[in-house]
Design a protein around this motif. Structure first.
Motif, PDB file in Angstrom:
ATOM      1  N   ALA A 167       0.904  -1.202  -0.010  1.00  0.00           N
ATOM      2  CA  ALA A 167      -0.164   0.153  -0.127  1.00  0.00           C
ATOM      3  C   ALA A 167       0.957   1.137  -0.145  1.00  0.00           C
ATOM      4  O   ALA A 167       0.422   2.186  -0.778  1.00  0.00           O
ATOM      5  N   ARG A 168       1.887   1.182   0.845  1.00  0.00           N
ATOM      6  CA  ARG A 168       2.755   2.393   0.703  1.00  0.00           C
ATOM      7  C   ARG A 168       3.560   2.435  -0.715  1.00  0.00           C
ATOM      8  O   ARG A 168       3.414   3.713  -1.095  1.00  0.00           O
ATOM      9  N   GLU A 169       3.775   1.404  -1.419  1.00  0.00           N
ATOM     10  CA  GLU A 169       4.433   1.646  -2.723  1.00  0.00           C
ATOM     11  C   GLU A 169       3.265   2.178  -3.628  1.00  0.00           C
ATOM     12  O   GLU A 169       3.575   2.852  -4.628  1.00  0.00           O
ATOM     13  N   VAL A 170       1.991   2.026  -3.521  1.00  0.00           N
ATOM     14  CA  VAL A 170       0.916   2.459  -4.123  1.00  0.00           C
ATOM     15  C   VAL A 170       1.044   3.931  -3.971  1.00  0.00           C
ATOM     16  O   VAL A 170       0.976   4.727  -4.953  1.00  0.00           O
ATOM     17  N   ARG A 171       0.980   4.224  -2.972  1.00  0.00           N
ATOM     18  CA  ARG A 171       1.034   6.047  -2.572  1.00  0.00           C
ATOM     19  C   ARG A 171       2.197   6.640  -3.202  1.00  0.00           C
ATOM     20  O   ARG A 171       2.115   7.633  -3.831  1.00  0.00           O
ATOM     21  N   ARG A 172       3.387   5.877  -3.086  1.00  0.00           N
ATOM     22  CA  ARG A 172       4.702   6.479  -3.729  1.00  0.00           C
ATOM     23  C   ARG A 172       4.614   6.367  -5.285  1.00  0.00           C
ATOM     24  O   ARG A 172       4.903   7.566  -5.900  1.00  0.00           O
ATOM     25  N   THR A 173       4.255   5.643  -6.028  1.00  0.00           N
ATOM     26  CA  THR A 173       4.097   5.567  -7.408  1.00  0.00           C
ATOM     27  C   THR A 173       3.157   6.521  -7.852  1.00  0.00           C
ATOM     28  O   THR A 173       3.274   7.052  -8.967  1.00  0.00           O
ATOM     29  N   LYS A 174       1.820   6.424  -7.090  1.00  0.00           N
ATOM     30  CA  LYS A 174       0.960   7.640  -7.591  1.00  0.00           C
ATOM     31  C   LYS A 174       1.484   8.819  -7.374  1.00  0.00           C
ATOM     32  O   LYS A 174       1.118   9.799  -8.658  1.00  0.00           O
ATOM     33  N   GLU A 175       2.052   9.121  -6.599  1.00  0.00           N
ATOM     34  CA  GLU A 175       2.702  10.638  -6.251  1.00  0.00           C
ATOM     35  C   GLU A 175       3.829  10.943  -7.522  1.00  0.00           C
ATOM     36  O   GLU A 175       3.966  11.974  -7.909  1.00  0.00           O
ATOM     37  N   ALA A 176       4.555   9.691  -7.978  1.00  0.00           N
ATOM     38  CA  ALA A 176       5.568   9.793  -8.764  1.00  0.00           C
ATOM     39  C   ALA A 176       5.107  10.101 -10.318  1.00  0.00           C
ATOM     40  O   ALA A 176       5.879  10.263 -11.363  1.00  0.00           O
ATOM     41  N   GLY A 177       3.594   9.913 -10.442  1.00  0.00           N
ATOM     42  CA  GLY A 177       3.082  10.005 -11.639  1.00  0.00           C
ATOM     43  C   GLY A 177       2.725   8.913 -12.427  1.00  0.00           C
ATOM     44  O   GLY A 177       2.182   9.149 -13.803  1.00  0.00           O
ATOM     45  N   LEU A 178       2.742   7.866 -11.979  1.00  0.00           N
ATOM     46  CA  LEU A 178       2.487   6.478 -12.615  1.00  0.00           C
ATOM     47  C   LEU A 178       1.010   6.408 -12.549  1.00  0.00           C
ATOM     48  O   LEU A 178       0.421   6.279 -11.465  1.00  0.00           O
ATOM     49  N   THR A 179       0.228   6.261 -13.708  1.00  0.00           N
ATOM     50  CA  THR A 179      -1.287   6.300 -13.658  1.00  0.00           C
ATOM     51  C   THR A 179      -1.661   5.154 -14.173  1.00  0.00           C
ATOM     52  O   THR A 179      -3.097   4.900 -14.327  1.00  0.00           O
TER      53      THR A 179
END
Length: 436
Positions: A167-179
């Protein structure tokens, strides 16, 4: 997503209405389709992952990479750079009539024995390094998508051993711009992680629903190891899509969609013709088990105990509200089922750069599947639905499609002859494929 930048020269064109171009099929370019491939693959060249690893893993990476032998011929061939050469990739896709793509993994991430799509769940000893490898891929992918703004929706990779860490990686990658959402690993029998119906994954489902992150489950990612004998390889071909389908009924019967109504599941490269029959079967079992649980104790009643309360809506209602299919290259026997599947659910994909993909004959692949269908329906399945699920800006992509997209007239013409160099199952002979 930011406005798409194209390797072609965009014509001067104003959009008519929110998210669409001048009046064409579904509101797009007047005479062309805006094609988004909902199933493509990419990854870095092996050594190029090192800068994306945390520094404490660099020495171990050097030692691992020095002895690693890539098991996949296509990843050591002179065409392997299609996975990471951004300019070549854009040119290839545009030549094939495609203006944007959903990007699944393909190459070998650090510390993995094989492509992560097929690798088994890591042991406790492997876990930290495997996670580091997937985070490195996700960082690389964010840069790769940024190299073509608005043209790529990158799918982040996770592990299931620790749902809170996932779940933490989901938040990080969403913030990094992966859509593109996340790639849900398979959990076949013997994988060492809980089955996908387990409530242990609620922290992961919760953050995906909160952030509107699609959960993608790709074909071929959930089969148990069967061996390499000829019979085992044949059995794998027969069973691999079934094992990938399992995520659907695991999440439905497990109640994930009741607890997290905003959760979206996308089943990719698994075909689509199976869906109506499977949904009827799931509805049958749901109704039968719920009814049996309400009766006096019988041999069957225990199987339905608590099911109605734990899962909520019927399976077909969950499909309607929460699920999509990345059908990849649809076969002609599938499109008569599109209304039963849900016209708003279906997304086409080329599977670039895989040999079984339709490239460089995607226009012919679209013709063999869609010739004779209403243009608005074709526009939805080849681009509009993917734009909605993955957040592409259709107005910007329409301007690219006005130059490189296949024409409405072209796709309306039935395919009379399969291209000699075509290797995709989309062109396979037999009753499942219609060639005029």
């Amino acid at each position: 997503m930011t406005d798409p930048e194209s390797a072609v020269t965009d014509p001067e064109s104003d959009s008519a209405g929110p998210g669409r171009g001048p009046a064409g099929p579904g509101g797009g370019p007047a005479d062309r389709y805006t094609v988004i491939s909902a199933d493509c693959h990419a990854g870095a060249d092996l050594l190029d992952y090192k800068p994306y690893l945390e520094s404490e893993h660099h020495d171990d990476f050097d030692a691992w990479a020095a002895t690693y032998v890539n098991p996949y011929e296509d990843l050591v061939a002179d065409t392997a750079d299609r996975n990471w050469n951004s300019a070549r990739r854009l040119a290839d896709l545009e030549a094939d009539g495609i203006v944007a793509e959903v990007v699944f993994p393909n190459t070998i991430p650090p510390f993995f024995p094989s492509a992560s799509l097929m690798a088994p769940a890591p042991s406790r000893a492997e876990y930290e390094q495997r996670w580091a490898g997937l985070r490195a891929h996700n960082r690389w992918l964010a840069d790769f998508c940024e190299a073509a703004p608005g043209r790529r929706a990158g799918v982040a990779q996770i592990l299931l051993n620790d749902p809170a860490e996932a779940a933490r990686e989901v938040r990080r990658t969403k913030e990094a711009g992966l859509t593109g959402g996340i790639l849900l690993p398979g959990a076949p029998p013997g994988s060492g992680v809980p089955e996908l119906h387990s409530p242990a994954y609620d922290p992961l489902w919760a953050v995906c629903a909160e952030l509107d992150v699609p959960v993608n489950h790709h074909g071929g990612s959930a089969s148990p190891p069967l061996g390499d004998e000829p019979a085992a390889r044949a059995v794998f071909m027969v069973e691999t899509t079934w094992f990938s389908h399992r995520a659907l009924w695991h999440l439905i019967f497990g109640g994930a969609f009741r607890r997290h109504p905003g959760l979206r599941l996308v089943l990719t490269e698994q075909g689509s013709g199976w869906i109506p029959g499977i949904m009827e079967m799931l509805d049958y079992y749901h109704g039968r088990l719920v009814a049996s649980a309400a009766r006096a104790a019988t041999a069957e009643s225990k199987f339905g105990a608590g099911l109605a309360g734990s899962m909520g809506a019927s399976p077909s209602a969950v499909w309607r509200d929460n699920c999509y299919v990345g059908a990849s290259f649809m076969r002609p026997h599938e499109f008569p089922l599109r209304d039963r599947i849900g016209l708003d659910k279906i997304m086409w994909g080329s599977d670039y750069p895989h040999d079984e993909g339709t490239a460089p004959y995607s226009r012919e692949g679209l013709r063999i599947a869609y010739a004779g269908l209403p243009p608005a329906e074709i526009a939805a399945m080849t681009g509009g639905n993917a734009a909605r699920v993955y957040g592409f800006d259709l107005a910007g992509l329409d301007r690219v499609a006005a130059v490189v997209g296949p024409t409405v007239e072209e796709i309306a013409e039935p395919l009379k002859e399969v291209p000699a160099g075509a290797t995709s199952p989309a062109f396979a002979p037999g009753g499942s494929v219609r060639v005029w």
